[in-house]
Design an enzyme around this catalytic site. Sequence first.
Site, PDB file in Angstrom:
ATOM      1  N   ASP A  21      28.239  22.470  48.799  1.00  0.00           N
ATOM      2  CA  ASP A  21      28.028  21.712  50.031  1.00  0.00           C
ATOM      3  C   ASP A  21      28.645  20.320  49.876  1.00  0.00           C
ATOM      4  OD1 ASP A  21      27.067  20.480  52.294  1.00  0.00           O
ATOM      5  OD2 ASP A  21      25.024  20.251  51.520  1.00  0.00           O
ATOM      6  N   ASN A  23      28.762  17.992  52.486  1.00  0.00           N
ATOM      7  CA  ASN A  23      28.289  16.957  53.427  1.00  0.00           C
ATOM      8  C   ASN A  23      26.770  16.806  53.472  1.00  0.00           C
ATOM      9  OD1 ASN A  23      27.570  19.245  54.748  1.00  0.00           O
ATOM     10  ND2 ASN A  23      28.725  18.859  56.625  1.00  0.00           N
ATOM     11  N   ASP A  25      24.295  18.800  54.138  1.00  0.00           N
ATOM     12  CA  ASP A  25      23.410  19.464  55.115  1.00  0.00           C
ATOM     13  C   ASP A  25      22.715  20.687  54.514  1.00  0.00           C
ATOM     14  OD1 ASP A  25      25.428  21.313  54.977  1.00  0.00           O
ATOM     15  OD2 ASP A  25      25.911  21.307  57.125  1.00  0.00           O
ATOM     16  N   ASP A  29      30.225  24.685  52.261  1.00  0.00           N
ATOM     17  CA  ASP A  29      31.241  24.535  53.308  1.00  0.00           C
ATOM     18  C   ASP A  29      32.649  24.522  52.711  1.00  0.00           C
ATOM     19  OD1 ASP A  29      31.378  21.964  52.184  1.00  0.00           O
ATOM     20  OD2 ASP A  29      29.866  21.216  53.589  1.00  0.00           O
ATOM     21  N   ASP A  98      37.801  37.795  54.649  1.00  0.00           N
ATOM     22  CA  ASP A  98      36.839  38.887  54.841  1.00  0.00           C
ATOM     23  C   ASP A  98      36.712  39.084  56.346  1.00  0.00           C
ATOM     24  OD1 ASP A  98      34.638  40.602  54.813  1.00  0.00           O
ATOM     25  OD2 ASP A  98      33.604  39.466  53.248  1.00  0.00           O
ATOM     26  N   ASP A 202      35.388  44.721  56.155  1.00  0.00           N
ATOM     27  CA  ASP A 202      33.963  45.052  56.143  1.00  0.00           C
ATOM     28  C   ASP A 202      33.721  46.456  56.727  1.00  0.00           C
ATOM     29  OD1 ASP A 202      31.259  43.624  55.821  1.00  0.00           O
ATOM     30  OD2 ASP A 202      31.077  44.423  57.846  1.00  0.00           O
ATOM     31  N   GLU A 258      35.990  47.978  52.505  1.00  0.00           N
ATOM     32  CA  GLU A 258      34.632  48.304  52.076  1.00  0.00           C
ATOM     33  C   GLU A 258      34.285  49.667  52.685  1.00  0.00           C
ATOM     34  OE1 GLU A 258      30.095  46.534  52.131  1.00  0.00           O
ATOM     35  OE2 GLU A 258      31.295  46.615  53.947  1.00  0.00           O
ATOM     36  N   HIS A 334      27.751  39.826  47.271  1.00  0.00           N
ATOM     37  CA  HIS A 334      26.656  39.162  47.995  1.00  0.00           C
ATOM     38  C   HIS A 334      25.615  40.146  48.529  1.00  0.00           C
ATOM     39  CE1 HIS A 334      29.440  40.691  50.870  1.00  0.00           C
ATOM     40  NE2 HIS A 334      28.595  40.472  51.848  1.00  0.00           N
ATOM     41  N   ASP A 335      25.860  41.447  48.369  1.00  0.00           N
ATOM     42  CA  ASP A 335      24.921  42.464  48.871  1.00  0.00           C
ATOM     43  C   ASP A 335      24.109  43.104  47.750  1.00  0.00           C
ATOM     44  OD1 ASP A 335      25.867  42.165  51.471  1.00  0.00           O
ATOM     45  OD2 ASP A 335      27.369  43.744  51.248  1.00  0.00           O
TER      46      ASP A 335
HETATM   47  C1  NOJ Z   1      28.856  44.681  54.591  1.00  0.00           C
HETATM   48  C2  NOJ Z   1      28.707  43.244  54.218  1.00  0.00           C
HETATM   49  O1  NOJ Z   1      29.114  43.068  52.898  1.00  0.00           O
HETATM   50  C3  NOJ Z   1      27.274  42.876  54.457  1.00  0.00           C
HETATM   51  O2  NOJ Z   1      26.943  41.614  53.939  1.00  0.00           O
HETATM   52  C4  NOJ Z   1      27.019  42.966  55.930  1.00  0.00           C
HETATM   53  O3  NOJ Z   1      25.655  42.723  56.169  1.00  0.00           O
HETATM   54  C5  NOJ Z   1      27.381  44.329  56.512  1.00  0.00           C
HETATM   55  N1  NOJ Z   1      28.634  44.829  55.991  1.00  0.00           N
HETATM   56  C6  NOJ Z   1      27.495  44.270  58.011  1.00  0.00           C
HETATM   57  O4  NOJ Z   1      28.605  43.498  58.378  1.00  0.00           O
END
Ligand code: NOJ
Length: 568
Positions: A21, A23, A25, A29, A98, A202, A258, A334-335
Amino acid sequence: MKRDWWKKAVVYQIYPRSFMDSNGDGIGDIGGIIEKLEYLQDLGIDVIWLSPVYRSPNVDNGYDISDYQAIMEDFGTMEEFERMLEKAHGLGIKIMMDLAVNHTSDEHPWFIESQKSGNPGNPYRDYYIWRDPKEDGGAPNNWGSSFGGSAWTYHEGRGQYYLHLFASGQPDLNWENPAVRGEVFQMMNWWCEKGVDGFRLDVISMISKVPGLPDGKMNGGLYGDGGPFYINGPRVHEYLQKMNEQVFSGYPLITVGETPGASVEDAVRYTGENAHELNMIFQFEHMEGDPDHPGKYGKWDAKEMSLPQWKRCLSKWQTGLEGKGWNSLYLSNHDRPRPVSRFGNDSPGYRACSAKMLATCLHMMKGTPYIYQGEELGMTNAYFEKLEDYRDVETLNAFEELTNKRGETPETVLGYLKRIGRDNARTPMQWDNSSNAGFTTGTPWIGVNPNFTEINARQQREDPDSVFQYYKRLIHLRHTMDVVVHGRYELLEPEDENLFVYSRTWKDEKLLVICNFTKRELPVPQQLSDRIFPDTDVVISNYLTRQDDRIRPYEATVYLIKGTGEQG
Ligand code: NOJ
């Protein structure tokens, strides 16, 4: 530039909200990314996969896009984006965008128009998947959404339901409509003209739905499984070939799709050299639980695979795509929970060692490796204790559904979230041991993992034996050794329950990779120790001293055996 430059590349994923970050908040960013580009250059990566930075109301942290050609206010401006791109390029780093085009946000102007369009002349009328209610007024079919609840939401104004495979704020685009495809391709070309270097697409395996949208099987849940009617659907390859022809073919891009639900055969169709679709895909099999013991609630209570099962799975992908397609290599994004917490051992005595072992196991395979921010430090799961700590839409919906509709206790469900919830990997990047791990001077949008005083980038950049330095060495090996890039993979000791052993062979070189997935010291199997004769070189190891007959807790050692490879 060689068109397949990405075969030698290492990709680093930035989840901008949690990266840096600039700034105060509390939200990461683009300014923060700009500040940290030298850090990535030092790590040695080639490409940044930038999770979505487009304008978005953030129902799903940017995977719900309301303007594909504008930057989310939380993250900055288009000018800053351009500055970031220019600086990254100056440092020799490429940027892969992405892009979520299976769906948009419900605040995208196309959807706003589409909602209004009772009128058949409205050009946006069929941009999304609208259907009339069933006779009883219910949803058009029984599909459940990936984020809980029905995959359909009723819209009063239009008197119809729209399909959303994810949150109700993420309506699915209607790819059957040529105007939709045209708009998407045009927008992608606009980004290419701006100079971006590729796309991560995605849930791209879900863009084509079986006409008629038949009901799915009820597998004991509240909704039917629509997957067979939208995963690798009937026109997906046609759409990707068009995307390739109209966008990818014009630029030396890196492209990765993906693709939940893709098999090795599907992957060959998506990534084969003559397929003219994608460079590689993210397959899901090794990240999901034991296929023979599926959870009652999907991933939440799925049993993990045994090591022999997991080895078989990864090896199937390695050999299945040999000479036919190209693998992506990942244990983290991130999932998913943090790999050291899931597949290694995140207790202080083993954390660094097992993080390096997992990295070795992955990075010595054939394919393009992906590092998710913080993985290079051995960052661990957040293990949040309270529901209030969670931010993720999937997690919050699952808690609601499993406690209220499926009768599980909050304690049980909190246990699921701690183990496998997505927020485990979304805590802020741990830069140093100052307040909030140096991520922000404000209040972070999601809690910082309190272990930042021990696990942080500043400390690890100074420590020659750190996880960070080890990742640097792995990346360097890929850049300098052809056998790492091109070598043919072979699994050894498939039934061993503790060791993951494989070889890579290229011309007259052979790598032997031995990884101990336990905290016990074990004997090296006889047939292997016969190969590890004393004049073999150790290419890399997470232990400082060499010991050939025993393999120490979470040890990973890679040996180079010269003159025993194959001419190829
Ligand atoms: C896959 C993404 O990696 C995930 O973070 C997202 O929630 C779903 N697709 C829906 O876009």
